[in-house]
Motif scaffolding. Structure first.
Motif, short mmCIF file in Angstrom:
data_model
loop_
_atom_site.label_atom_id
_atom_site.label_comp_id
_atom_site.label_asym_id
_atom_site.label_seq_id
_atom_site.Cartn_x
_atom_site.Cartn_y
_atom_site.Cartn_z
N LEU A 1 0.86 -1.21 -0.04
CA LEU A 1 -0.10 0.06 0.12
C LEU A 1 0.84 1.23 -0.07
O LEU A 1 2.13 1.06 0.45
CB LEU A 1 -1.00 -0.07 1.26
CG LEU A 1 -2.01 -1.38 1.42
CD1 LEU A 1 -2.67 -1.16 2.60
CD2 LEU A 1 -2.73 -1.32 0.13
N SER A 2 0.04 2.34 -0.43
CA SER A 2 1.03 3.50 -0.49
C SER A 2 1.47 4.10 0.98
O SER A 2 2.45 4.87 0.90
CB SER A 2 0.23 4.80 -1.14
OG SER A 2 -1.16 4.84 -0.61
N SER A 3 0.84 3.62 1.84
CA SER A 3 1.09 3.75 3.47
C SER A 3 2.47 3.17 3.76
O SER A 3 2.91 3.47 4.78
CB SER A 3 0.11 3.42 4.29
OG SER A 3 -0.20 2.11 4.38
N ASN B 1 -11.90 0.43 -7.11
CA ASN B 1 -11.62 -0.37 -5.73
C ASN B 1 -11.47 -1.73 -5.89
O ASN B 1 -11.58 -2.39 -6.66
CB ASN B 1 -12.78 -0.14 -4.84
CG ASN B 1 -13.12 1.22 -4.44
OD1 ASN B 1 -12.00 1.96 -4.22
ND2 ASN B 1 -14.22 1.50 -4.36
N LYS C 1 -8.19 1.46 -5.55
CA LYS C 1 -6.75 0.85 -6.23
C LYS C 1 -5.57 2.19 -6.33
O LYS C 1 -4.56 1.69 -6.39
CB LYS C 1 -7.03 0.79 -7.71
CG LYS C 1 -7.98 -0.51 -8.28
CD LYS C 1 -8.21 -0.78 -9.61
CE LYS C 1 -9.29 -1.79 -9.75
NZ LYS C 1 -9.58 -1.95 -11.30
N SER C 2 -6.03 3.42 -6.18
CA SER C 2 -4.77 4.36 -6.25
C SER C 2 -4.07 4.14 -4.78
O SER C 2 -2.80 4.82 -4.98
CB SER C 2 -5.45 5.61 -6.29
OG SER C 2 -6.10 6.03 -5.09
N HIS C 3 -4.32 3.43 -3.95
CA HIS C 3 -3.38 3.19 -2.66
C HIS C 3 -2.63 1.98 -2.79
O HIS C 3 -1.95 1.72 -1.85
CB HIS C 3 -4.40 3.43 -1.39
CG HIS C 3 -5.20 4.58 -1.31
ND1 HIS C 3 -5.59 4.82 -0.02
CD2 HIS C 3 -5.35 5.71 -2.14
CE1 HIS C 3 -6.19 6.09 0.11
NE2 HIS C 3 -5.89 6.52 -1.27
N VAL C 4 -2.89 1.26 -3.85
CA VAL C 4 -2.09 -0.21 -3.97
C VAL C 4 -1.01 0.22 -5.05
O VAL C 4 -1.16 0.53 -6.13
CB VAL C 4 -3.13 -0.93 -4.67
CG1 VAL C 4 -2.14 -2.26 -4.81
CG2 VAL C 4 -4.34 -1.25 -3.51
N ILE D 1 -10.67 -1.43 -0.81
CA ILE D 1 -9.31 -0.43 -0.90
C ILE D 1 -9.30 0.16 -2.39
O ILE D 1 -9.44 -0.38 -3.33
CB ILE D 1 -8.03 -1.07 -0.78
CG1 ILE D 1 -8.24 -2.21 0.65
CG2 ILE D 1 -6.77 -0.56 -0.78
CD1 ILE D 1 -7.01 -3.11 0.63
#
Length: 129
Positions: free
Chosen positions: A8-10, A25, A67-70, A65
């Motif tokens: 993830l982007s996190s 998503n 998709k932009s965060h993956v 979730i």
């Protein structure tokens, strides 16, 4: 369902069962956070792995979730998939035990009163004279 690892982007890495990918998503079931840490062994320092719930105390085990965060996805290895399945089944058993043994409202009130007594002294009467 396919067991996947998502970066993830996190910065977190989660392992989960991917149900579907729809309209921006990714729908995942039972996500668990991957934690790696060094472990001392007879052969020196090795990397160990633990899994923990990604989201605690939720009513559901399915999440969306964006998709932009993956950042990346990978299919989990057979060994990791088996470990993941074991951890998910163990957490579901523990949830069932907690629900079966949850305290009544009266027991919760008693616990709160005991904690109050320990912190502040005896319980003050609620009656005004």
């Amino acid at each position: 369902m396919t067991t996947k690892i998502l970066k993830l982007s996190s910065g977190e890495e989660i392992i989960c069962n991917v149900v579907q990918s729809v309209e921006g998503n990714i729908s995942v079931v039972a996500p668990m956070k991957l934690n790696s840490y060094p472990k001392a062994t007879r052969n020196g320092i090795e990397e160990a792995l633990s899994l923990q719930r990604w989201i605690h105390f939720a009513e559901t085990d399915t999440y969306e979730i964006p998709k932009s965060h993956v950042l990346a996805t990978a299919t989990a290895s057979l060994g990791l998939t088996r470990f993941y399945d074991y951890c998910v089944s163990k957490s579901k058993r523990e949830d069932g035990e907690v629900l079966a043994n949850r305290p009544t409202n009266e027991e919760l009130n008693d616990i709160m009163e005991e904690e109050w007594d320990e912190e502040y002294g005896e319980t003050v009467s609620k009656l005004l004279h």
